[in-house]
Design a protein around this motif. Structure first.
Motif, PDB file in Angstrom:
ATOM      1  N   LEU A  89       0.828  -1.204   0.000  1.00 38.68           N
ATOM      2  CA  LEU A  89       0.000   0.000   0.000  1.00 38.68           C
ATOM      3  C   LEU A  89       0.863   1.256   0.000  1.00 38.68           C
ATOM      4  O   LEU A  89       0.569   2.224  -0.710  1.00 38.68           O
ATOM      5  CB  LEU A  89      -0.927  -0.011   1.219  1.00 38.68           C
ATOM      6  N   TRP A  90       1.926   1.244   0.778  1.00 43.20           N
ATOM      7  CA  TRP A  90       2.829   2.397   0.805  1.00 43.20           C
ATOM      8  C   TRP A  90       3.407   2.657  -0.582  1.00 43.20           C
ATOM      9  O   TRP A  90       3.446   3.794  -1.058  1.00 43.20           O
ATOM     10  CB  TRP A  90       3.937   2.160   1.818  1.00 43.20           C
ATOM     11  N   ASN A  91       3.840   1.594  -1.240  1.00 42.32           N
ATOM     12  CA  ASN A  91       4.443   1.729  -2.567  1.00 42.32           C
ATOM     13  C   ASN A  91       3.427   2.190  -3.616  1.00 42.32           C
ATOM     14  O   ASN A  91       3.813   2.724  -4.661  1.00 42.32           O
ATOM     15  CB  ASN A  91       5.072   0.406  -3.006  1.00 42.32           C
ATOM     16  N   SER A  92       2.127   1.983  -3.347  1.00 48.50           N
ATOM     17  CA  SER A  92       1.093   2.430  -4.278  1.00 48.50           C
ATOM     18  C   SER A  92       0.712   3.897  -4.058  1.00 48.50           C
ATOM     19  O   SER A  92      -0.109   4.439  -4.793  1.00 48.50           O
ATOM     20  CB  SER A  92      -0.158   1.558  -4.152  1.00 48.50           C
ATOM     21  N   GLY A  93       1.273   4.515  -3.019  1.00 44.38           N
ATOM     22  CA  GLY A  93       1.012   5.928  -2.775  1.00 44.38           C
ATOM     23  C   GLY A  93       0.134   6.232  -1.571  1.00 44.38           C
ATOM     24  O   GLY A  93      -0.148   7.404  -1.298  1.00 44.38           O
ATOM     25  N   VAL A  94      -0.298   5.213  -0.839  1.00 45.04           N
ATOM     26  CA  VAL A  94      -1.134   5.421   0.352  1.00 45.04           C
ATOM     27  C   VAL A  94      -0.272   5.981   1.480  1.00 45.04           C
ATOM     28  O   VAL A  94       0.802   5.439   1.772  1.00 45.04           O
ATOM     29  CB  VAL A  94      -1.803   4.104   0.787  1.00 45.04           C
ATOM     30  N   ARG A  95      -0.742   7.053   2.131  1.00 47.27           N
ATOM     31  CA  ARG A  95       0.054   7.694   3.172  1.00 47.27           C
ATOM     32  C   ARG A  95      -0.650   7.772   4.525  1.00 47.27           C
ATOM     33  O   ARG A  95      -0.043   8.198   5.511  1.00 47.27           O
ATOM     34  CB  ARG A  95       0.461   9.106   2.716  1.00 47.27           C
ATOM     35  N   TRP A  96      -1.914   7.385   4.586  1.00 48.33           N
ATOM     36  CA  TRP A  96      -2.602   7.360   5.878  1.00 48.33           C
ATOM     37  C   TRP A  96      -3.619   6.233   5.886  1.00 48.33           C
ATOM     38  O   TRP A  96      -4.037   5.756   4.827  1.00 48.33           O
ATOM     39  CB  TRP A  96      -3.255   8.714   6.187  1.00 48.33           C
ATOM     40  N   ALA A  97      -3.982   5.782   7.084  1.00 46.62           N
ATOM     41  CA  ALA A  97      -4.874   4.620   7.197  1.00 46.62           C
ATOM     42  C   ALA A  97      -5.650   4.661   8.502  1.00 46.62           C
ATOM     43  O   ALA A  97      -5.139   5.130   9.534  1.00 46.62           O
ATOM     44  CB  ALA A  97      -4.059   3.327   7.133  1.00 46.62           C
ATOM     45  N   TYR A  98      -6.865   4.181   8.440  1.00 46.28           N
ATOM     46  CA  TYR A  98      -7.681   3.963   9.643  1.00 46.28           C
ATOM     47  C   TYR A  98      -7.995   2.480   9.738  1.00 46.28           C
ATOM     48  O   TYR A  98      -8.317   1.832   8.734  1.00 46.28           O
ATOM     49  CB  TYR A  98      -8.983   4.758   9.577  1.00 46.28           C
ATOM     50  N   THR A  99      -7.909   1.966  10.952  1.00 49.09           N
ATOM     51  CA  THR A  99      -8.176   0.559  11.237  1.00 49.09           C
ATOM     52  C   THR A  99      -9.360   0.439  12.189  1.00 49.09           C
ATOM     53  O   THR A  99      -9.444   1.188  13.176  1.00 49.09           O
ATOM     54  CB  THR A  99      -6.940  -0.097  11.890  1.00 49.09           C
TER      55      THR A  99
END
Length: 277
Positions: A89-99
């Motif tokens: 996900l990081w490599n795809s450009g995602v920079r924040w996440a909620y779990t």
């Protein structure tokens, strides 16, 4: 020994056809499995996730239009995703996440540690969310449960305030059997308790149509709680009352990689600013 006299044995009186059918259906109901539409579609308690009601009611996946203002890609995940490949996900450009952390006062996400810490460990700014069930316990009780099971906040620059997921009830009545006034009071109970426990107002995740239906389109929370709007379309649409802009937008439930995908309304430094409070 009793002596039976001629004519003393009476033939049973014929039962009306409707009565026979009723008895037959009653007998079958004792042996056949429950196959109603409600039984087939109602999920088990604890299995709800961010957007479950949006998907059921709006049922579309959006693609944001090009040329939007600077936005930062994010995801939200629950136990449904299991162990998440955060580096992908990081490599795809995602920079924040909620779990997903909790639901009601009866469920904690068994994958929470892997998901919440995993996002942090690859460099993302992370947060936790609580799936609200206003028909089970009070807002204060659920806020405390959430904070006690991973939904807290710390000023480390990498932890977002907790989010309240308040949307269509996947287990029953859309508004959880509450009037608009009762729903607003329940949300206030949660918001105020979370604020007292953490020093931060929680993010509120909702859909505009649910908010109108179940809170009467209340504007009571816009001054303090950031809005996370759910709308699976090319744009976030009309926002609930009081909020002049959205902070986050869940635009699809089937992104190119794992989890639901979201846009933060600003560059990465604005995500960091929300984390820092």
């Amino acid at each position: 020994m009793a002596v039976l006299r001629p004519g003393s044995i009476r033939s049973p009186r014929p039962r009306p056809l409707a009565g026979l059918l009723t008895a037959l259906l009653a007998a079958l109901s004792l042996t056949l499995p429950l196959t109603s539409a409600h039984a087939a579609t109602t999920p088990s308690r604890g299995s709800a996730y961010l957007g479950i009601g949006v998907l059921a009611h709006d049922g579309r996946n959006g693609t944001p239009t090009t040329g939007d203002a600077t936005q930062t890609e994010g995801v939200d995940v629950s136990a449904y995703q299991g162990n998440v490949a955060w580096s992908t996900l990081w490599n795809s450009g995602v920079r924040w996440a909620y779990t997903k952390g909790t639901e009601g006062t009866y469920y904690t996400n068994p994958y929470f540690a892997q998901q919440y810490n995993g996002a942090y460990n690859v460099g993302m700014i992370r947060g936790a969310y609580h799936f609200a069930t206003p028909d089970t316990t009070s807002g204060a009780t659920q806020a405390n449960y959430f904070v006690d099971h991973g939904g807290g906040w710390s000023r480390d620059g990498r932890t977002l305030p907790g989010a309240l997921d308040i949307e269509w009830n996947p287990y029953g009545a859309a508004c959880y059997g509450r009037t608009a006034g009762q729903m607003v009071s329940w949300i206030a109970d949660f918001v105020n308790t979370y604020r007292a426990r953490t020093g931060r107002y929680p993010v509120i995740y909702t859909a505009a149509s649910w908010w109108t239906q179940c809170t009467g389109d209340s504007g009571a929370f816009a001054a303090n709680s950031p809005l996370w709007i759910a709308r699976y379309a090319a744009d976030p649409g009309t926002l609930p009352a009081g909020w002049p802009y959205y902070t986050m937008w869940q635009y699809t439930s089937s992104g190119p990689t794992v989890g639901d995908h979201d846009k933060f309304n600003g560059a990465l430094d604005r995500v960091q600013a929300l984390a820092n409070g």
